[in-house]
Design a protein around this motif. Structure first.
Motif, PDB file in Angstrom:
ATOM      1  N   GLN A 256       0.851  -1.191   0.000  1.00 17.06           N
ATOM      2  CA  GLN A 256       0.000   0.000   0.000  1.00 17.06           C
ATOM      3  C   GLN A 256       0.884   1.238   0.000  1.00 17.06           C
ATOM      4  N   SER A 257       0.290   2.379  -0.300  1.00 20.51           N
ATOM      5  CA  SER A 257       1.032   3.630  -0.165  1.00 20.51           C
ATOM      6  C   SER A 257       1.056   4.034   1.307  1.00 20.51           C
ATOM      7  N   VAL A 258       2.024   4.888   1.658  1.00 18.15           N
ATOM      8  CA  VAL A 258       2.097   5.423   3.018  1.00 18.15           C
ATOM      9  C   VAL A 258       0.811   6.198   3.327  1.00 18.15           C
ATOM     10  N   GLU A 259       0.289   6.908   2.336  1.00 15.63           N
ATOM     11  CA  GLU A 259      -0.955   7.665   2.517  1.00 15.63           C
ATOM     12  C   GLU A 259      -2.096   6.737   2.941  1.00 15.63           C
ATOM     13  N   ALA A 260      -2.193   5.590   2.261  1.00  9.08           N
ATOM     14  CA  ALA A 260      -3.289   4.666   2.569  1.00  9.08           C
ATOM     15  C   ALA A 260      -3.149   4.111   3.987  1.00  9.08           C
ATOM     16  N   VAL A 261      -1.917   3.829   4.396  1.00 11.79           N
ATOM     17  CA  VAL A 261      -1.707   3.286   5.746  1.00 11.79           C
ATOM     18  C   VAL A 261      -2.083   4.337   6.784  1.00 11.79           C
ATOM     19  N   ILE A 262      -1.661   5.573   6.551  1.00 17.15           N
ATOM     20  CA  ILE A 262      -1.999   6.645   7.492  1.00 17.15           C
ATOM     21  C   ILE A 262      -3.516   6.854   7.541  1.00 17.15           C
ATOM     22  N   ALA A 263      -4.139   6.808   6.383  1.00 22.33           N
ATOM     23  CA  ALA A 263      -5.601   7.001   6.358  1.00 22.33           C
ATOM     24  C   ALA A 263      -6.301   5.917   7.180  1.00 22.33           C
ATOM     25  N   ALA A 264      -5.791   4.687   7.091  1.00 19.82           N
ATOM     26  CA  ALA A 264      -6.451   3.583   7.801  1.00 19.82           C
ATOM     27  C   ALA A 264      -6.150   3.580   9.297  1.00 19.82           C
ATOM     28  N   HIS A 265      -5.014   4.180   9.694  1.00 19.15           N
ATOM     29  CA  HIS A 265      -4.599   4.084  11.105  1.00 19.15           C
ATOM     30  C   HIS A 265      -4.470   5.449  11.774  1.00 19.15           C
ATOM     31  N   ALA A 266      -5.066   6.472  11.173  1.00 19.93           N
ATOM     32  CA  ALA A 266      -4.962   7.827  11.738  1.00 19.93           C
ATOM     33  C   ALA A 266      -5.389   7.820  13.203  1.00 19.93           C
ATOM     34  N   GLY A 267      -4.563   8.415  14.041  1.00 21.87           N
ATOM     35  CA  GLY A 267      -4.912   8.528  15.452  1.00 21.87           C
ATOM     36  C   GLY A 267      -4.668   7.276  16.275  1.00 21.87           C
ATOM     37  N   ALA A 268      -4.208   6.195  15.644  1.00 21.24           N
ATOM     38  CA  ALA A 268      -3.980   4.957  16.408  1.00 21.24           C
ATOM     39  C   ALA A 268      -2.780   5.107  17.335  1.00 21.24           C
ATOM     40  N   GLN A 269      -2.883   4.512  18.505  1.00 17.44           N
ATOM     41  CA  GLN A 269      -1.741   4.435  19.419  1.00 17.44           C
ATOM     42  C   GLN A 269      -0.830   3.291  18.951  1.00 17.44           C
ATOM     43  N   PHE A 270       0.462   3.376  19.331  1.00 15.48           N
ATOM     44  CA  PHE A 270       1.355   2.266  18.971  1.00 15.48           C
ATOM     45  C   PHE A 270       0.918   0.956  19.628  1.00 15.48           C
ATOM     46  N   GLY A 271       0.206   1.100  20.753  1.00 12.80           N
ATOM     47  CA  GLY A 271      -0.328  -0.092  21.409  1.00 12.80           C
ATOM     48  C   GLY A 271      -1.286  -0.883  20.532  1.00 12.80           C
ATOM     49  N   THR A 272      -1.882  -0.247  19.551  1.00  9.68           N
ATOM     50  CA  THR A 272      -2.701  -1.003  18.591  1.00  9.68           C
ATOM     51  C   THR A 272      -2.015  -1.164  17.236  1.00  9.68           C
ATOM     52  N   PHE A 273      -1.223  -0.144  16.837  1.00  8.35           N
ATOM     53  CA  PHE A 273      -0.569  -0.241  15.529  1.00  8.35           C
ATOM     54  C   PHE A 273       0.505  -1.334  15.519  1.00  8.35           C
ATOM     55  N   LYS A 274       1.272  -1.425  16.610  1.00  7.48           N
ATOM     56  CA  LYS A 274       2.345  -2.439  16.623  1.00  7.48           C
ATOM     57  C   LYS A 274       1.804  -3.872  16.503  1.00  7.48           C
ATOM     58  N   PRO A 275       0.759  -4.247  17.244  1.00  6.16           N
ATOM     59  CA  PRO A 275       0.231  -5.604  17.049  1.00  6.16           C
ATOM     60  C   PRO A 275      -0.265  -5.844  15.617  1.00  6.16           C
ATOM     61  N   ALA A 276      -0.824  -4.802  14.988  1.00  4.57           N
ATOM     62  CA  ALA A 276      -1.255  -4.965  13.589  1.00  4.57           C
ATOM     63  C   ALA A 276      -0.042  -5.201  12.695  1.00  4.57           C
ATOM     64  N   LEU A 277       1.033  -4.485  12.987  1.00  4.64           N
ATOM     65  CA  LEU A 277       2.262  -4.667  12.194  1.00  4.64           C
ATOM     66  C   LEU A 277       2.867  -6.052  12.445  1.00  4.64           C
ATOM     67  N   VAL A 278       2.811  -6.510  13.696  1.00  4.15           N
ATOM     68  CA  VAL A 278       3.307  -7.864  14.005  1.00  4.15           C
ATOM     69  C   VAL A 278       2.537  -8.902  13.175  1.00  4.15           C
TER      70      VAL A 278
END
Ligand code: TYM
Length: 333
Positions: A256-278
């Motif tokens: 995906q583009s960086v824009e699309a990732v930011i759009a999907a995860h805007a405002g997310a804490q790393f506590g939720t973004f990191k598990p998604a990345l894992v």
């Protein structure tokens, strides 16, 4: 006609940086139908000392990495550099074309030799001339690489131009670097100002392509971040190198583009973004590492494939080297 060449040093394990910056994009180019040649540059690896048994193992493991990631020997020419002597032969001619001053300005040389240049190998200094030969012995037009190799590709163009000029020919093409996608420079997981590298002393700084799911999860969970949530826009990643790096990795792994990732995860804490990345990283990388392990169980098969690849590579390289010798005035009987 377009032709793609790229290479990776078998000087240690493959990292996520090598995968996202190079191999994954090699697979895309192979799938686009252009002729592609991919190399394990063992002659480059020995510009710094390599234990012989480790070099052998690392070359086979790198071959397994290429194959496991999707390089198909029926569609790409996959080989190790030393089995195609034309690289070293053209490399010598380029040693005589390139200038000492050009080599001395290479940032990779300055980084690697540091203040101890007197003790660096001559091969390390001349490294970019051999790299130019790797590319130009096939008249390759496009070279997919990570950002850190850009200067070397520019030097390849300088060598081609000087050769053409000195001999009054229009023989070597002006090769284009292809530096694209969200992960052209994957950074250390411990320090967003440093490149992810196999030579970093901390194993926590990188994801290795041989890491299992537990190791991948642990490294991402412990990756350095800042305390802010993800921003609403890409501009909000400015001056947040660690956040930017994790978003780039997410984008590259998920195509995906960086824009699309930011759009999907805007405002997310790393506590939720990191598990998604894992989850994403394990999903994409674990199959590659298990396939690498499976391929490594049969080194004779890997060697057989590399021998076949070298023979195919030589079919392209031999006439180009012979023509070069003719241009230079070497007697061939
Ligand atoms: P090497 O072996 O250091 O790295 C192989 C490829 O991986 C890319 N890469 C990265 N991309 C993004 N983020 C990172 N952290 C990262 N680390 C590595 C590199 O840019 C490279 O594309 N000189 C080359 C090998 C070489 C070569 C060539 C490449 C020799 N001859 C001819 C292209 C064409 C090198 O040392 O890459």
């Amino acid at each position: 006609t377009p032709r793609v060449f790229s290479g990776i040093q078998p000087s240690g394990g493959l990292t996520l940086g090598n995968y996202l910056g190079a191999i994954k994009r090699f697979v895309d180019m192979q799938d686009s139908g252009i002729q592609t040649l991919y190399c394990m540059v063992d002659l480059h690896a020995i510009t710094v000392w390599q234990d012989p048994a480790a070099l052998t193992r690392n070359t086979r493991e790198l071959a397994a990495g290429y194959l496991a990631a999707g390089i198909d020997p029926a569609r790409s020419i996959l080989f190790n550099q030393s089995q195609v002597p034309e690289h070293a032969q053209l490399g010598w001619i380029f040693n005589c074309v390139a200038r000492m001053g050009w080599m001395g300005r290479m940032t990779q040389w300055k980084d690697k030799a540091g203040k101890n240049a007197e003790n660096a190998s001559l091969g390390l200094f001349g490294y970019p001339a051999l790299m130019a030969a790797d590319i130009l012995v096939y008249h390759a037009t496009h070279v997919p690489v990570g950002e850190d190799q850009k200067q070397h590709i520019e030097l390849t163009r300088d060598i081609a131009a000087k050769f053409n000029h000195d001999y009054g020919v229009d023989f070597f093409p002006m090769t284009e670097p292809v530096i694209e996608g969200a992960a052209t420079r994957v950074m250390s997981l411990r320090d967003g100002s440093r490149k992810m590298s196999k030579s970093d002393p901390s194993d926590m700084s990188r994801i290795n392509m041989t890491d299992d799911a537990d190791a991948i999860a642990k490294k991402i969970r412990k990756a350095k971040t800042d305390p802010e949530p993800l921003p609403e826009t890409v501009e909000g990643l400015k001056d947040r190198p660690e956040a930017r790096n994790l978003v780039n990795i997410y984008a590259a792994l998920s195509d995906q583009s960086v824009e699309a990732v930011i759009a999907a995860h805007a405002g997310a804490q790393f506590g939720t973004f990191k598990p998604a990345l894992v989850d994403l990283a394990v999903d994409k990388l674990a199959p590659i590492s298990s396939e690498m392990a499976r391929l490594m169980d049969d080194p004779a098969e890997i060697d057989r494939l590399l021998g076949k690849g070298a023979a195919q590579a030589r079919e392209i390289a031999t006439p180009i080297l012979q023509k070069t010798y003719d241009i230079v005035g070497m007697v061939r009987s």
